[in-house]
Write an enzyme that holds these catalytic residues in place. Structure first.
Site, mmCIF file in Angstrom:
data_model
loop_
_atom_site.group_PDB
_atom_site.id
_atom_site.type_symbol
_atom_site.label_atom_id
_atom_site.label_comp_id
_atom_site.label_asym_id
_atom_site.label_seq_id
_atom_site.Cartn_x
_atom_site.Cartn_y
_atom_site.Cartn_z
ATOM 1 N N ASN A 120 61.945 21.646 51.865
ATOM 2 C CA ASN A 120 61.967 21.868 53.316
ATOM 3 C C ASN A 120 61.319 20.705 54.065
ATOM 4 O OD1 ASN A 120 62.562 23.348 55.644
ATOM 5 N ND2 ASN A 120 60.590 24.361 55.653
ATOM 6 N N ARG A 125 59.612 11.425 55.622
ATOM 7 C CA ARG A 125 58.253 11.922 55.467
ATOM 8 C C ARG A 125 57.868 12.046 53.993
ATOM 9 N NH1 ARG A 125 54.635 16.998 56.853
ATOM 10 N NH2 ARG A 125 56.367 18.237 56.211
ATOM 11 N N LYS A 210 66.066 25.059 43.211
ATOM 12 C CA LYS A 210 66.569 23.757 43.649
ATOM 13 C C LYS A 210 65.698 22.609 43.145
ATOM 14 C CE LYS A 210 67.301 20.138 46.344
ATOM 15 N NZ LYS A 210 66.395 18.975 46.438
ATOM 16 N N PRO A 227 72.074 20.982 42.038
ATOM 17 C CA PRO A 227 71.057 21.293 43.051
ATOM 18 C C PRO A 227 71.715 21.559 44.398
ATOM 19 C CG PRO A 227 70.495 19.268 41.858
ATOM 20 C CD PRO A 227 71.895 19.633 41.477
ATOM 21 N N ASP A 229 70.936 22.020 48.199
ATOM 22 C CA ASP A 229 70.031 21.941 49.340
ATOM 23 C C ASP A 229 70.831 22.247 50.606
ATOM 24 O OD1 ASP A 229 71.569 19.592 49.481
ATOM 25 O OD2 ASP A 229 70.035 18.623 50.682
#
Length: 276
Positions: A120, A125, A210, A227, A229
DNA sequence: TCCCAGGCAAGGC
DNA sequence: GCCTTGCATGGG
């Protein structure tokens, strides 16, 4: 494509299935930077500089060319993977767009920590946080900081991780680092059946389906994982229907793509993310 | 400003 | 078991 390994570098010529930008900016690793035409890649305690010599020619400068030959997965023929995936018509735009993508074979410990941070979160970042953690807990070398070992990260507190900008994931990291230092063996997962290895990984704090799949794919050499997302979920809904459960999406995608799942997912992720 | 990001854990059912 | 909610923080 041809790869030549020497003492101090690897030369890639006619690079049809090797594109540094596509490989590095497809969200599978976070310790790289673009510096006047070259890419600096850091993994574990290693550093490589990818120099662009021409349209389809690259030189990868590094201390351990053999290490990076494996890291960049040069022992896998991506022409074969692409031709197999070409059997699925909806894949053609993504394959055409990201022909130079490869799945990096990364150190599993580093992969685990980075992808716990990725949850998330956004890539810019994540990169900052990982960099801060290396600068604070890694070893300083002549080419920058290494990724900290489990022992080095063992002294990090929740406050330290928050200071690195990981937010609420800080407590997950502390717990998982403890588990690793208390003997949780990541390497044994490499030869375990994929589903069993995933079940083990999910026992770690901050690791769900994930993140586990990313660790399996990028750190443990398991290709039979997909995976899912937010981006892959969007792709799924566009091509396969209005499913909402990401676990179920992943399961169905693996049933369809088998051992091609991991690389298939990477082409789709890059294509979708780069094209809004 | 406001929505979103390579989701997970916890709680309710 | 499945579904919903809260979550730190900064990028765009």
């Amino acid at each position: 494509m041809k790869v030549e390994i020497t003492q101090n570098y690897l030369d890639i010529s006619d690079a049809t299935t090797f594109d540094p930008k596509q490989i590095l900016e497809s969200g599978q690793m976070f310790r790289f930077r673009h510096e006047n035409g070259s890419y600096i890649v850091k993994t574990g305690d290693q550093t490589a500089k990818i120099e662009c010599l021409g349209a389809k020619n690259f030189r990868i400068h590094c201390k351990s060319p053999k290490y990076f030959a494996n890291y960049f997965d040069f022992y896998t023929d991506y022409d074969i993977l692409i031709s197999q995936l070409s059997a699925f018509p909806f894949m053609l735009p993504a394959l055409n767009f990201g022909q130079g993508i490869r799945i990096l074979k990364q150190p599993v410990w580093e992969t685990l920590i980075c992808f716990i941070i990725s949850a998330n979160n956004n890539i810019a970042r994540i990169k900052k946080s990982v960099e801060a953690i290396c600068a604070r807990f890694g070893t300083r070398g002549d080419q920058g900081f290494s990724f900290p070992t489990p022992t080095q990260l063992g002294v990090a507190t929740v406050e330290d991780f928050v200071a690195a900008g990981v937010g609420y994931r800080a407590s997950y990291l502390v717990k998982t680092v403890q588990d690793i230092n208390n003997g949780f063996d990541l390497e044994t997962l490499r030869t375990m059946p994929t589903d069993q290895a995933r079940a083990e990984l999910i026992k770690l704090a901050g690791v769900g389906p994930k993140v586990a799949d990313c660790v399996l794919l990028f750190g443990l050499g398991h290709t039979e994982v997909f995976p899912v997302d937010t981006w892959i979920a969007k792709v799924y809904q566009e091509h396969f229907g209005a499913e909402k459960n990401r676990r179920l999406m992943s399961k169905k995608l693996v049933e369809r793509f088998g051992k091609l799942s991991g690389i298939c997912q990477q082409y789709l992720f890059y294509y979708k993310r780069e094209n809004k």
